[in-house]
Design a protein around this motif. Structure first.
Motif, PDB file in Angstrom:
ATOM      1  N   PHE A   1       0.768  -1.565  -0.195  1.00 22.08           N
ATOM      2  CA  PHE A   1      -0.110   0.124   0.072  1.00 22.08           C
ATOM      3  C   PHE A   1       1.163   1.395  -0.057  1.00 22.08           C
ATOM      4  CE2 PHE A   1      -1.741   3.351   2.415  1.00 22.08           C
ATOM      5  CZ  PHE A   1      -3.169   3.570   1.960  1.00 22.08           C
ATOM      6  N   ILE A   2       1.569   1.245   0.864  1.00 20.61           N
ATOM      7  CA  ILE A   2       2.740   2.419   0.639  1.00 20.61           C
ATOM      8  C   ILE A   2       3.315   2.631  -0.397  1.00 20.61           C
ATOM      9  CG2 ILE A   2       5.049   3.282   1.807  1.00 20.61           C
ATOM     10  CD1 ILE A   2       4.622   2.234   4.383  1.00 20.61           C
ATOM     11  N   LYS A   3       3.757   1.679  -1.481  1.00 23.47           N
ATOM     12  CA  LYS A   3       4.612   2.061  -2.670  1.00 23.47           C
ATOM     13  C   LYS A   3       3.323   2.574  -3.430  1.00 23.47           C
ATOM     14  CE  LYS A   3       8.398  -1.189  -2.207  1.00 23.47           C
ATOM     15  NZ  LYS A   3       9.262  -2.388  -2.622  1.00 23.47           N
ATOM     16  N   GLU A   4       2.124   2.365  -3.650  1.00 21.60           N
ATOM     17  CA  GLU A   4       0.857   2.562  -4.213  1.00 21.60           C
ATOM     18  C   GLU A   4       0.450   3.570  -3.643  1.00 21.60           C
ATOM     19  OE1 GLU A   4      -0.941   1.157  -7.241  1.00 21.60           O
ATOM     20  OE2 GLU A   4       0.568  -1.124  -7.009  1.00 21.60           O
ATOM     21  N   PHE A   5       0.600   4.058  -2.715  1.00 22.93           N
ATOM     22  CA  PHE A   5       0.608   5.426  -2.431  1.00 22.93           C
ATOM     23  C   PHE A   5       0.882   6.349  -3.321  1.00 22.93           C
ATOM     24  CE2 PHE A   5       1.324   8.673   0.144  1.00 22.93           C
ATOM     25  CZ  PHE A   5       0.300   9.708  -0.049  1.00 22.93           C
ATOM     26  N   PHE A   6       2.627   6.204  -3.764  1.00 28.09           N
ATOM     27  CA  PHE A   6       3.717   6.928  -3.608  1.00 28.09           C
ATOM     28  C   PHE A   6       3.794   6.750  -5.328  1.00 28.09           C
ATOM     29  CE2 PHE A   6       5.573   7.059   0.195  1.00 28.09           C
ATOM     30  CZ  PHE A   6       5.094   8.194   1.050  1.00 28.09           C
ATOM     31  N   LYS A   7       2.791   6.018  -5.797  1.00 26.50           N
ATOM     32  CA  LYS A   7       2.905   5.783  -7.200  1.00 26.50           C
ATOM     33  C   LYS A   7       2.087   6.418  -7.936  1.00 26.50           C
ATOM     34  CE  LYS A   7       2.634   2.544 -10.642  1.00 26.50           C
ATOM     35  NZ  LYS A   7       1.902   0.380 -11.083  1.00 26.50           N
TER      36      LYS A   7
ATOM     37  N   ILE B   1      10.504  13.234  -5.155  1.00 26.85           N
ATOM     38  CA  ILE B   1      10.695  12.025  -4.748  1.00 26.85           C
ATOM     39  C   ILE B   1      11.610  11.528  -6.214  1.00 26.85           C
ATOM     40  CG2 ILE B   1       9.865   9.775  -4.046  1.00 26.85           C
ATOM     41  CD1 ILE B   1       7.631  10.864  -3.474  1.00 26.85           C
ATOM     42  N   LYS B   2      12.821  11.189  -5.720  1.00 24.75           N
ATOM     43  CA  LYS B   2      13.662   9.939  -7.122  1.00 24.75           C
ATOM     44  C   LYS B   2      13.217   8.783  -6.497  1.00 24.75           C
ATOM     45  CE  LYS B   2      18.016  11.483  -6.749  1.00 24.75           C
ATOM     46  NZ  LYS B   2      19.764  11.122  -6.843  1.00 24.75           N
ATOM     47  N   GLU B   3      13.088   8.061  -5.878  1.00 28.25           N
ATOM     48  CA  GLU B   3      12.489   6.612  -5.539  1.00 28.25           C
ATOM     49  C   GLU B   3      11.912   6.652  -4.428  1.00 28.25           C
ATOM     50  OE1 GLU B   3      14.702   2.764  -6.104  1.00 28.25           O
ATOM     51  OE2 GLU B   3      16.284   4.211  -6.002  1.00 28.25           O
ATOM     52  N   VAL B   4      10.731   5.026  -4.785  1.00 33.26           N
ATOM     53  CA  VAL B   4      10.410   4.647  -2.984  1.00 33.26           C
ATOM     54  C   VAL B   4      10.993   3.388  -3.529  1.00 33.26           C
ATOM     55  CG1 VAL B   4       8.446   3.557  -1.982  1.00 33.26           C
ATOM     56  CG2 VAL B   4       8.170   6.300  -3.023  1.00 33.26           C
ATOM     57  N   ARG B   5      11.052   3.284  -2.203  1.00 28.74           N
ATOM     58  CA  ARG B   5      11.976   1.251  -2.120  1.00 28.74           C
ATOM     59  C   ARG B   5      12.075   0.637  -0.708  1.00 28.74           C
ATOM     60  NH1 ARG B   5      16.691   4.783  -2.933  1.00 28.74           N
ATOM     61  NH2 ARG B   5      17.960   4.847  -0.727  1.00 28.74           N
ATOM     62  N   GLY B   6      12.222  -1.144  -0.635  1.00 29.53           N
ATOM     63  CA  GLY B   6      12.158  -1.798   0.215  1.00 29.53           C
ATOM     64  C   GLY B   6      11.307  -2.300   0.226  1.00 29.53           C
ATOM     65  N   ILE B   7      10.757  -3.330   1.787  1.00 28.42           N
ATOM     66  CA  ILE B   7      10.127  -4.635   1.689  1.00 28.42           C
ATOM     67  C   ILE B   7       9.097  -4.177   2.784  1.00 28.42           C
ATOM     68  CG2 ILE B   7       9.858  -6.833   1.204  1.00 28.42           C
ATOM     69  CD1 ILE B   7      12.309  -7.106   0.456  1.00 28.42           C
ATOM     70  N   GLY B   8       8.062  -4.577   2.451  1.00 29.35           N
ATOM     71  CA  GLY B   8       7.185  -4.572   3.836  1.00 29.35           C
ATOM     72  C   GLY B   8       6.809  -2.975   4.164  1.00 29.35           C
ATOM     73  N   LEU B   9       6.887  -3.173   5.698  1.00 26.25           N
ATOM     74  CA  LEU B   9       6.622  -2.312   6.408  1.00 26.25           C
ATOM     75  C   LEU B   9       8.524  -1.303   7.117  1.00 26.25           C
ATOM     76  CD1 LEU B   9       3.830  -2.828   8.885  1.00 26.25           C
ATOM     77  CD2 LEU B   9       4.319  -1.350   6.642  1.00 26.25           C
TER      78      LEU B   9
ATOM     79  N   GLU C   1      -4.380   5.106  10.301  1.00 24.36           N
ATOM     80  CA  GLU C   1      -2.597   5.284  10.573  1.00 24.36           C
ATOM     81  C   GLU C   1      -2.019   5.807   9.746  1.00 24.36           C
ATOM     82  OE1 GLU C   1      -3.170   4.441  15.672  1.00 24.36           O
ATOM     83  OE2 GLU C   1      -2.441   2.822  13.891  1.00 24.36           O
ATOM     84  N   LEU C   2      -2.046   4.846   8.625  1.00 21.51           N
ATOM     85  CA  LEU C   2      -0.565   4.621   7.833  1.00 21.51           C
ATOM     86  C   LEU C   2      -1.018   5.738   6.296  1.00 21.51           C
ATOM     87  CD1 LEU C   2       1.451   2.471   6.782  1.00 21.51           C
ATOM     88  CD2 LEU C   2       0.013   1.185   5.676  1.00 21.51           C
ATOM     89  N   GLU C   3      -2.203   5.957   6.325  1.00 26.64           N
ATOM     90  CA  GLU C   3      -2.764   6.771   4.916  1.00 26.64           C
ATOM     91  C   GLU C   3      -2.546   7.881   5.447  1.00 26.64           C
ATOM     92  OE1 GLU C   3      -6.817   6.584   3.295  1.00 26.64           O
ATOM     93  OE2 GLU C   3      -6.274   4.592   3.961  1.00 26.64           O
ATOM     94  N   LYS C   4      -2.433   8.121   6.548  1.00 28.38           N
ATOM     95  CA  LYS C   4      -2.394   9.900   7.586  1.00 28.38           C
ATOM     96  C   LYS C   4      -1.553  10.695   7.564  1.00 28.38           C
ATOM     97  CE  LYS C   4      -3.073  12.137  11.965  1.00 28.38           C
ATOM     98  NZ  LYS C   4      -3.746  12.541  13.020  1.00 28.38           N
ATOM     99  N   GLY C   5      -0.520   9.272   8.216  1.00 33.39           N
ATOM    100  CA  GLY C   5       0.875   9.348   8.593  1.00 33.39           C
ATOM    101  C   GLY C   5       1.294   9.975   6.701  1.00 33.39           C
ATOM    102  N   LEU C   6       1.592   9.174   5.794  1.00 32.67           N
ATOM    103  CA  LEU C   6       1.507   9.316   4.401  1.00 32.67           C
ATOM    104  C   LEU C   6       1.678  10.650   4.074  1.00 32.67           C
ATOM    105  CD1 LEU C   6       1.011   5.222   3.465  1.00 32.67           C
ATOM    106  CD2 LEU C   6       3.308   6.299   3.942  1.00 32.67           C
TER     107      LEU C   6
END
Length: 391
Positions: free
Chosen positions: A310-316, A323-331, A376-381
């Motif tokens: 969801f975090i990656k989809e949000f920034f997509k 923003i140059k890049e969004v990367r990572g796995i899970g939380l 909470e995730l949506e609020k913070g993002l």
């Protein structure tokens, strides 16, 4: 009471403190001395996986406090034996040594690897290969293992026997020689900028290690124990290391680390080779058992993976020229930006959100408690995105 004055006057200046003093917390929220609420996207740098004030964890710790707080390691206690059984079994490892922190777990891993090689091959085979931008701790050997030269200045001389390499197959193949006893990796480099290793590179590490009887140490201090949506970060690569170092999440907020080893290393350490006064503390062990009870549930881990997507989809869906890049796995997610991440940290702090920085102050690091809600995730993002967009 002027708490910030006390901090400036009495604390050694090793941290850039945000101007806040917290008094209590619950779930993913922290409250300061004036009862202002903050949303926690740091989980104490990847520690509070179950959030703050988890009732089952508190009960486990309180019950143990009333029974037995501490003994020396010349005797045994029930929680540490139960924890040892559970942790080794779920990790598919043979034995475990308990300590107090991630840097201690990595120091123990280094010693274990070197002793194995010394006993089998004799002197001269003690080099450990580590990676550029890695982070393995603050004590002298683990700091030298860290592939970040900026952190090394002032503290020379360091213990010998480390090679830092670029994260390429070519650099790896060039670095391996008859002096190498181990390769130490983080599946996802946290402090270095939230950099997941490529599957090609990890596969080559294990291929070379197997061919040359070189041990693989997986530093899972930050990326392990549920953070990536799997038990360990290396589980995303379908490999099994010889040694695993863990800490942070393990204690649930109490200081606890561990070194896990496989079957061929299980008898390498002998009496007197290693030790820790507080390692295997029964109170910490009781809390750790409850942490493992919760994070090993398959549905729990699946939710962590979904939140990461969801975090990656949000920034997509919410792009920005900053923003140059969004990367990572899970939380465990890093948002690399065109600018200073520390400035974003200050901006979102003013909006009641705590985030971390990583890399060379160009990555906003997102490490919320694993129990964070969708709301909470949506609020913070949204707070993070607005701060980055307005740079």
């Amino acid at each position: 009471m002027d708490y910030l004055y006390y901090a400036k006057k009495y604390l050694i200046n090793t941290y850039k403190h945000l101007p806040v003093v917290f008094t209590n917390a619950k779930g993913c929220k922290l409250y300061d001395v004036s009862n202002k609420e903050y949303l926690d996207f740091t989980s104490g740098i990847g520690v509070m996986a179950l959030g703050h004030g988890n009732e089952k964890w508190i009960k486990a710790v309180e019950d143990q406090l009333e029974k037995l707080v501490h003994t020396s390691n010349i005797v045994l206690n029930i929680p540490v034996l139960k924890l040892a059984k559970k942790l080794t079994e779920i990790s598919n490892m043979s034995k475990v040594f308990f300590c107090n922190s991630g840097t201690e777990a990595n120091e123990g891993s280094i010693k274990l690897a070197r002793k194995y090689s010394f006993e089998k091959y004799g002197k001269g085979r003690n080099t450990i290969i580590t990676l550029d931008r890695s982070f393995h701790g603050r004590t002298m050997a683990s700091l030298e293992a860290t592939g970040e030269e900026e952190l090394h200045k002032y503290f020379y001389p360091f213990p010998e026997g480390f090679k830092h390499i670029d994260i390429t197959v070519e650099a790896l193949e060039k670095a391996v020689d008859s002096t190498v006893c181990a390769i130490m990796i983080e599946a996802v480099q946290g402090e270095g900028g939230v950099n997941p290793l490529s599957k090609e590179f990890v596969s080559k590490v294990f291929e070379i290690a197997e061919k040359n009887d070189i041990l693989v140490i997986c530093d899972e201090v930050q990326c392990g124990l549920g953070r990536t949506g799997k038990l360990y970060g290396f589980n995303n690569y379908n490999v099994q290391p010889d040694i695993i170092s863990v800490a942070k999440t393990l204690g649930g907020g109490l200081p606890m680390g561990a070194v896990l080893c496989n079957e061929k290393l299980k008898d390498t350490f002998k009496y007197g080779d290693h030790g820790s006064t507080f390692g295997g503390n029964p109170v910490c062990a009781a809390g750790a058992i409850e942490v493992l009870n919760e994070i090993t549930d398959e549905s729990f881990l699946a939710k962590v993976a979904e939140k990461g997507k969801f975090i990656k989809e949000f920034f997509k869906n919410n792009s920005s020229k900053n923003i140059k890049e969004v990367r990572g796995i899970g939380l465990m997610v890093g948002v690399e930006i065109k600018g200073k991440a520390s400035e974003i940290q200050k901006k979102v702090f003013e909006k009641g959100l705590l985030v971390l920085t990583a890399g060379r102050d160009n990555v906003v690091r997102i490490l919320p408690p694993l129990i964070i809600t969708q709301e909470e995730l949506e609020k913070g993002l949204n707070i993070i995105y607005e701060a980055i967009k307005s740079m």
